[in-house]
Design a protein around this motif. Structure first.
Motif, PDB file in Angstrom:
ATOM      1  N   GLY A 313      -5.845 -30.015  23.784  1.00  0.00           N
ATOM      2  CA  GLY A 313      -4.961 -28.964  23.294  1.00  0.00           C
ATOM      3  C   GLY A 313      -4.847 -27.839  24.315  1.00  0.00           C
ATOM      4  N   GLU A 314      -3.618 -27.382  24.544  1.00  0.00           N
ATOM      5  CA  GLU A 314      -3.384 -26.325  25.532  1.00  0.00           C
ATOM      6  C   GLU A 314      -3.929 -24.981  25.042  1.00  0.00           C
ATOM      7  OE1 GLU A 314      -1.675 -26.392  28.728  1.00  0.00           O
ATOM      8  OE2 GLU A 314      -2.265 -28.481  28.395  1.00  0.00           O
ATOM      9  N   GLU A 315      -4.368 -24.187  26.007  1.00  0.00           N
ATOM     10  CA  GLU A 315      -4.806 -22.825  25.686  1.00  0.00           C
ATOM     11  C   GLU A 315      -3.644 -22.036  25.080  1.00  0.00           C
ATOM     12  OE1 GLU A 315      -7.822 -20.668  28.231  1.00  0.00           O
ATOM     13  OE2 GLU A 315      -6.966 -22.035  29.725  1.00  0.00           O
ATOM     14  N   GLY A 316      -3.942 -21.219  24.098  1.00  0.00           N
ATOM     15  CA  GLY A 316      -2.918 -20.382  23.477  1.00  0.00           C
ATOM     16  C   GLY A 316      -2.101 -21.099  22.423  1.00  0.00           C
ATOM     17  N   HIS A 317      -2.472 -22.348  22.089  1.00  0.00           N
ATOM     18  CA  HIS A 317      -1.720 -23.115  21.098  1.00  0.00           C
ATOM     19  C   HIS A 317      -2.637 -23.589  19.975  1.00  0.00           C
ATOM     20  CE1 HIS A 317       2.211 -23.551  23.160  1.00  0.00           C
ATOM     21  NE2 HIS A 317       1.469 -23.337  24.242  1.00  0.00           N
ATOM     22  N   THR A 318      -2.371 -23.109  18.778  1.00  0.00           N
ATOM     23  CA  THR A 318      -3.102 -23.543  17.579  1.00  0.00           C
ATOM     24  C   THR A 318      -2.083 -23.792  16.480  1.00  0.00           C
ATOM     25  OG1 THR A 318      -5.062 -22.254  18.184  1.00  0.00           O
ATOM     26  CG2 THR A 318      -4.861 -22.922  15.877  1.00  0.00           C
ATOM     27  N   GLY A 319      -2.133 -24.972  15.886  1.00  0.00           N
ATOM     28  CA  GLY A 319      -1.191 -25.295  14.808  1.00  0.00           C
ATOM     29  C   GLY A 319      -0.763 -26.745  14.878  1.00  0.00           C
ATOM     30  N   PRO A 320       0.328 -27.110  14.176  1.00  0.00           N
ATOM     31  CA  PRO A 320       0.819 -28.496  14.192  1.00  0.00           C
ATOM     32  C   PRO A 320       1.089 -28.968  15.626  1.00  0.00           C
ATOM     33  CG  PRO A 320       1.933 -27.229  12.488  1.00  0.00           C
ATOM     34  CD  PRO A 320       1.135 -26.245  13.283  1.00  0.00           C
ATOM     35  N   ALA A 321       0.601 -30.160  15.950  1.00  0.00           N
ATOM     36  CA  ALA A 321       0.663 -30.652  17.332  1.00  0.00           C
ATOM     37  C   ALA A 321       2.039 -31.187  17.699  1.00  0.00           C
ATOM     38  CB  ALA A 321      -0.384 -31.739  17.535  1.00  0.00           C
ATOM     39  N   PHE A 322       2.452 -30.879  18.946  1.00  0.00           N
ATOM     40  CA  PHE A 322       3.668 -31.436  19.518  1.00  0.00           C
ATOM     41  C   PHE A 322       3.324 -31.907  20.933  1.00  0.00           C
ATOM     42  CE2 PHE A 322       7.524 -31.032  22.130  1.00  0.00           C
ATOM     43  CZ  PHE A 322       8.369 -31.885  21.425  1.00  0.00           C
ATOM     44  N   TYR A 323       3.764 -33.123  21.284  1.00  0.00           N
ATOM     45  CA  TYR A 323       3.408 -33.727  22.572  1.00  0.00           C
ATOM     46  C   TYR A 323       4.579 -33.586  23.538  1.00  0.00           C
ATOM     47  CZ  TYR A 323      -0.503 -35.368  19.868  1.00  0.00           C
ATOM     48  OH  TYR A 323      -1.610 -35.401  19.068  1.00  0.00           O
ATOM     49  N   TYR A 340      -4.571 -39.647  18.750  1.00  0.00           N
ATOM     50  CA  TYR A 340      -5.688 -39.798  17.830  1.00  0.00           C
ATOM     51  C   TYR A 340      -5.381 -39.495  16.365  1.00  0.00           C
ATOM     52  CZ  TYR A 340      -8.541 -39.966  22.103  1.00  0.00           C
ATOM     53  OH  TYR A 340      -9.093 -40.293  23.326  1.00  0.00           O
ATOM     54  N   GLY A 341      -4.115 -39.200  16.052  1.00  0.00           N
ATOM     55  CA  GLY A 341      -3.772 -38.975  14.654  1.00  0.00           C
ATOM     56  C   GLY A 341      -4.176 -37.616  14.123  1.00  0.00           C
ATOM     57  N   LYS A 346      -5.664 -27.294  18.801  1.00  0.00           N
ATOM     58  CA  LYS A 346      -6.252 -26.001  19.150  1.00  0.00           C
ATOM     59  C   LYS A 346      -6.752 -26.119  20.585  1.00  0.00           C
ATOM     60  CE  LYS A 346     -10.660 -27.178  16.917  1.00  0.00           C
ATOM     61  NZ  LYS A 346     -11.642 -26.795  15.882  1.00  0.00           N
ATOM     62  N   PRO A 347      -7.033 -25.003  21.269  1.00  0.00           N
ATOM     63  CA  PRO A 347      -7.408 -25.076  22.677  1.00  0.00           C
ATOM     64  C   PRO A 347      -8.580 -26.027  22.947  1.00  0.00           C
ATOM     65  CG  PRO A 347      -6.913 -22.820  22.088  1.00  0.00           C
ATOM     66  CD  PRO A 347      -6.881 -23.604  20.805  1.00  0.00           C
ATOM     67  N   VAL A 377      -0.178 -30.905  25.132  1.00  0.00           N
ATOM     68  CA  VAL A 377      -0.309 -30.839  23.683  1.00  0.00           C
ATOM     69  C   VAL A 377      -0.191 -29.367  23.282  1.00  0.00           C
ATOM     70  CG1 VAL A 377      -1.665 -31.474  21.666  1.00  0.00           C
ATOM     71  CG2 VAL A 377      -1.917 -32.791  23.789  1.00  0.00           C
ATOM     72  N   ILE A 378       0.932 -29.065  22.643  1.00  0.00           N
ATOM     73  CA  ILE A 378       1.210 -27.677  22.276  1.00  0.00           C
ATOM     74  C   ILE A 378       1.541 -27.610  20.783  1.00  0.00           C
ATOM     75  CG2 ILE A 378       2.086 -27.153  24.590  1.00  0.00           C
ATOM     76  CD1 ILE A 378       4.942 -27.311  23.420  1.00  0.00           C
ATOM     77  N   SER A 379       1.730 -26.394  20.312  1.00  0.00           N
ATOM     78  CA  SER A 379       2.208 -26.188  18.949  1.00  0.00           C
ATOM     79  C   SER A 379       3.474 -25.352  19.011  1.00  0.00           C
ATOM     80  CB  SER A 379       1.164 -25.481  18.097  1.00  0.00           C
ATOM     81  OG  SER A 379       1.660 -25.255  16.800  1.00  0.00           O
ATOM     82  N   ASN A 380       4.513 -25.821  18.338  1.00  0.00           N
ATOM     83  CA  ASN A 380       5.790 -25.088  18.343  1.00  0.00           C
ATOM     84  C   ASN A 380       5.831 -23.996  17.300  1.00  0.00           C
ATOM     85  OD1 ASN A 380       6.973 -26.446  20.469  1.00  0.00           O
ATOM     86  ND2 ASN A 380       7.793 -28.079  19.160  1.00  0.00           N
ATOM     87  N   VAL A 381       4.754 -23.881  16.525  1.00  0.00           N
ATOM     88  CA  VAL A 381       4.732 -22.861  15.449  1.00  0.00           C
ATOM     89  C   VAL A 381       4.256 -21.536  15.982  1.00  0.00           C
ATOM     90  CG1 VAL A 381       3.743 -22.257  13.225  1.00  0.00           C
ATOM     91  CG2 VAL A 381       4.353 -24.609  13.699  1.00  0.00           C
TER      92      VAL A 381
END
Length: 381
Positions: A313-323, A340-341, A346-347, A377-381
């Motif tokens: 998970g990328e730093e600064g991104h927490t929430g629903p995953a987007f690839y 991994y489902g 999260k970071p 791996v980021i979160s768009n939220v």
């Protein structure tokens, strides 16, 4: 066990994360049903296991209740109730790796002491109980490791000078010499009840500088035949000295003087063996299954040079995953994406991995860099 009757045996796994998920994919090839116990109701194994039970892995009664209906029990993580596993063994459940070995390995203090007692090469260390002990020892630079519950880079602190004492753990652990290493290597070795033992080719790991976990690796490692042979022999020696049945990942330091020191081990499938799914004739997951069912161990030869890149998970991104960049990476020859489902990122959370097969080493390195740069791996939220 009756020959060709393994499908009748009920297999339970303590832990339902990504390792269990990939193990289930191998078990399906043998028509083996896998039953999972995990504290997370949304663990990666939830929708792929034959049955999924939510419960605490360290709770005696929970593990007893789950395990008593199983024929064979194994683990996906070391932090489990070994007292319950010993009791289940007495009731006829076959537990691999054996409970006493899990107990020994899950505490780095007893694990390191085992190496010293059995002449297995490892960095010099001192057992400590508190920050006060560390300050009195005054050994810098050094590495402070938690005795128990360190995992995925957590539970390790580098203490370069006395001013770093505040970062030290104020609980039982150990102080270890800071090794001047050239490379970090790993060998995965398996052993069945017959004593048959097989190793996978040595791999070379590169660790994330902040998260202190594997960022990517190359297989086989770029080392001499002599070094590869020495690493292989050490891994075999460790599992034989333990008398362990199952799969053991042996992480090692190759020092600048050409010595090999065992860093630590994991008695289960491991991050340093993900590339075996595509890169070897037998994967580490199938080999683990073969070992605990006392089947002949599989051929571990490499199909090609391979690499594995962890998707964190990328730093600064927490929430629903987007690839982000999935389409770009999927277009590259020899690239295999494994997610991994996990719904939430999260970071530095392990969200998946990518394996790459490519016999041209320069191209392999280029493809690793492309994956690292383009798949996020980021979160768009």
């Amino acid at each position: 066990m009756k020959e060709n009757n393994i499908q009748d045996l009920k297999l339970g796994i303590l832990g339902g994360g990504q390792l269990g998920r990939m193990f289930i994919q191998s078990a399906m090839d043998y028509n083996i049903d896998v039953h999972i116990l995990d504290p997370d109701p949304d663990a990666p194994c939830k929708n792929v296991a034959t049955s999924f039970t939510v419960g605490k892995l360290t709770d005696y009664d929970t593990v007893m209740k789950f395990g008593k209906d199983c024929d064979i029990l194994t683990i996906e993580i070391e932090n489990v109730n070994t007292e319950a596993l010993r009791a289940l063994e007495k009731e006829g459940v076959r537990v691999f790796p054996q409970p006493d070995i899990i107990e020994l390995i899950k505490d780095k203090r007893t694990q390191k002491s085992f190496y010293r007692d059995h002449d297995i090469p490892t960095a010099d260390f001192t057992l400590v109980d508190s920050k006060t002990d560390i300050a009195k020892l005054g050994k810098f630079p050094s590495v402070n490791k938690l005795g128990k519950e360190g995992y995925d880079g957590r539970g390790v602190q580098v203490l370069r000078t006395a001013s770093d004492i505040d970062k030290a753990f104020d609980v039982p652990g150990l102080i270890e010499d800071l090794v001047d290493f050239e490379k970090e290597l790993a060998v995965i070795v398996a052993r069945n009840e017959r004593g048959e033992c097989r190793t996978f080719p040595v791999v070379e790991m590169v660790f994330h500088p902040e998260a202190n976990l594997v960022e990517y690796l190359f297989a086989p490692a770029d080392v001499s035949a002599e070094i590869a042979k020495k690493a292989d022999e050490i891994a075999r020696n460790v599992i034989d000295r333990l008398g362990m049945v199952g799969l053991l990942a042996v992480e090692m330091f190759l020092t600048r003087d050409g010595d090999i020191l065992v860093n630590e081990v994991a008695p289960r499938p491991h991050n340093s063996g993900h590339q075996t799914i595509e890169g070897n004739i037998t994967s580490q997951y199938e080999q683990h299954l073969r070992s605990i069912f006392n089947l002949p161990l599989g051929d571990t030869s490499s199909r090609a040079k391979a690499a594995m890149v962890n998707l964190l998970g990328e730093e600064g991104h927490t929430g629903p995953a987007f690839y982000e960049g999935l389409e770009k990476v999927s277009a590259i020859s020899g690239v295999h994406v494994h997610l991994y489902g996990k719904k939430l990122t999260k970071p530095f959370r392990k969200m998946g991995h990518v394996t790459i097969e490519e016999n041209d080493m320069e191209l392999l390195i280029e493809k690793v860099q492309f994956v690292k740069e383009h798949l996020k791996v980021i979160s768009n939220v």
